[in-house]
Design a protein around this motif. Structure first.
Motif, PDB file in Angstrom:
ATOM      1  N   PRO A 201      17.526   7.536  -3.580  1.00 24.46           N
ATOM      2  CA  PRO A 201      17.681   8.668  -2.634  1.00 24.46           C
ATOM      3  C   PRO A 201      16.591   9.725  -2.799  1.00 24.46           C
ATOM      4  O   PRO A 201      16.037   9.909  -3.876  1.00 24.46           O
ATOM      5  CB  PRO A 201      19.047   9.244  -3.013  1.00 24.46           C
ATOM      6  N   GLU A 204      17.552  16.591  -1.658  1.00 22.34           N
ATOM      7  CA  GLU A 204      17.489  17.561  -0.567  1.00 22.34           C
ATOM      8  C   GLU A 204      16.330  18.539  -0.780  1.00 22.34           C
ATOM      9  O   GLU A 204      15.616  18.896   0.152  1.00 22.34           O
ATOM     10  CB  GLU A 204      18.808  18.325  -0.470  1.00 22.34           C
ATOM     11  N   GLN A 207      13.071  16.886   0.067  1.00 24.45           N
ATOM     12  CA  GLN A 207      12.911  16.772   1.520  1.00 24.45           C
ATOM     13  C   GLN A 207      12.355  18.073   2.084  1.00 24.45           C
ATOM     14  O   GLN A 207      11.449  18.061   2.938  1.00 24.45           O
ATOM     15  CB  GLN A 207      14.256  16.448   2.168  1.00 24.45           C
ATOM     16  N   SER A 235      19.482   8.669   2.714  1.00 22.80           N
ATOM     17  CA  SER A 235      18.633   9.857   2.561  1.00 22.80           C
ATOM     18  C   SER A 235      17.356   9.735   3.386  1.00 22.80           C
ATOM     19  O   SER A 235      16.824  10.737   3.877  1.00 22.80           O
ATOM     20  CB  SER A 235      18.298  10.096   1.086  1.00 22.80           C
TER      21      SER A 235
END
Length: 367
Positions: A201, A204, A207, A235
């Motif tokens: 993944p 966050e 990202q 993800s």
């Protein structure tokens, strides 16, 4: 004067338990004294090291500034610059000095741009620092690996892509994060190709960082994000949804419509949000067909979408949900009804005896 023989005889005549206690007390005193002496040494050592660090930092910074301004347009490296390079090559052989030198390089790299920034990158190569960074990639310590990748990123070493790519599925997320930042910092949108086969993944936070980096490159042409929207890695799909919204990927609307039925709730919610941003009316019939079976998050996202795409055909559906058990959704439904048919809303208000609804009606009267 102390009679040591008397003390020794006194000690020998003590019970065994008392002797043990005194022995432990003596041992404890010795340990405490040793500990205090070590702390004193450590404090002195750290103070000396700090003084040396500041001195070396200032010395290296002066040398590097001289290096940057000693350039000669007629030759790649002037004699004065070469002397500085030779001095730094000798310094970086020492681990302590190497760390300080990299700190100075990093500081200057963050403060300058253009040709001088390129000179800093070249100095990173010429002093052999790249070899130490590459060596870190084979370390057993994950923080060493991450540090090596970070250095290669900062000094824009693009020709070690294969060495870095071997670590893109490393067990430690911190290492994976640095690999991804390396790709995007140095190769922009092309660097996102790592998403094609990514198994782990994307955090966050990473990202967010990747998106911030990409938005610095306005002249870059975004690649086709369709494969990422179809990825089995949730993800990756969520990241692609962010890309679709930021870069107005209208050509992905058909895939987005499919994603509102994705197995993962978060992806369904985010897909509805992106479709709402694009004002895609085709999504209405898909979501209405099983609205009651969807999560409350999806239902609320869809009703927020209706603010932009609702028409008279949606009035009955909205009216049905003015009795919804969720207060937020109910408020949105009444607000939509006010927008579509204010007379209908007034008739409901006059006939209502629901205390909770009265709070909503009072809110709508002033908004």
């Amino acid at each position: 004067m102390i009679d040591f023989q008397f003390l020794l005889d006194y000690y020998n005549n003590l019970p065994s338990l008392i002797k043990l206690v005194w022995g432990l007390v003596g041992l404890l005193i010795i340990v405490i004294i040793d500990f205090l002496l070590y702390l004193k040494y450590l404090r002195s050592h750290l103070r000396d090291e700090e003084i040396l660090s500041k001195k070396l930092f200032a010395d290296y910074e002066t040398n590097l500034i001289n290096f940057l301004y000693a350039g000669n347009n007629e030759i790649k490296v002037s004699n004065e610059q070469q002397k500085i390079i030779d001095k730094m090559v000798f310094c970086v052989e020492d681990k302590f000095k190497r760390g300080i030198f990299i700190s100075v390089l990093s500081k200057l790299k963050n403060e300058i741009s253009g040709e001088m920034a390129i000179d800093i990158n070249n100095l990173f190569l010429k002093t052999g620092l790249i070899n130490y960074s590459l060596k870190k990639l084979n370390s057993r310590k994950w923080d060493e690996i991450a540090s090596g990748i970070k250095e290669l990123t900062q000094f824009e070493i693009t020709n070690v892509y294969d060495d870095v790519s071997k670590l893109e599925n490393h067990e430690k997320q911190e290492v994976r994060n640095e690999v991804q930042l390396y790709y995007v910092n140095l190769f922009q949108f092309k660097g996102l190709e790592f998403l094609n086969n990514l198994k782990s993944p994307i955090s966050e936070w990473n990202q967010i960082q990747l998106l911030e980096i990409l938005q610095k490159f306005d002249d870059q042409e975004i690649t086709d994000i369709s494969p990422w929207l179809k990825s089995e890695n949730d993800s990756v799909v969520l990241f692609a949804l962010k890309l679709a919204k930021i870069y107005n990927q209208f050509q992905s609307i058909d895939i987005l419509l499919d994603l509102v039925s994705h197995k993962t709730k978060e992806i369904r919610v985010k897909s509805i949000e992106v479709l709402s941003y694009f004002q895609v009316k085709e999504a209405k019939s898909i979501i209405k067909s099983n609205f009651s079976e969807r999560s409350i998050e999806e239902q609320i996202s869809f009703f927020k979408m209706l603010f932009d795409v609702a028409d008279s055909d949606d009035e009955n559906f909205i009216l049905e949900n003015t009795n919804h058990h969720n207060f937020e959704l109910k408020l949105i439904a009444f607000t939509l009804l006010k927008k579509l048919n204010s007379k209908k809303l007034q008739s409901i208000i006059q006939a209502s005896q629901n205390i909770e609804n009265e709070k909503i009606f009072n809110y709508l009267e002033v908004n």
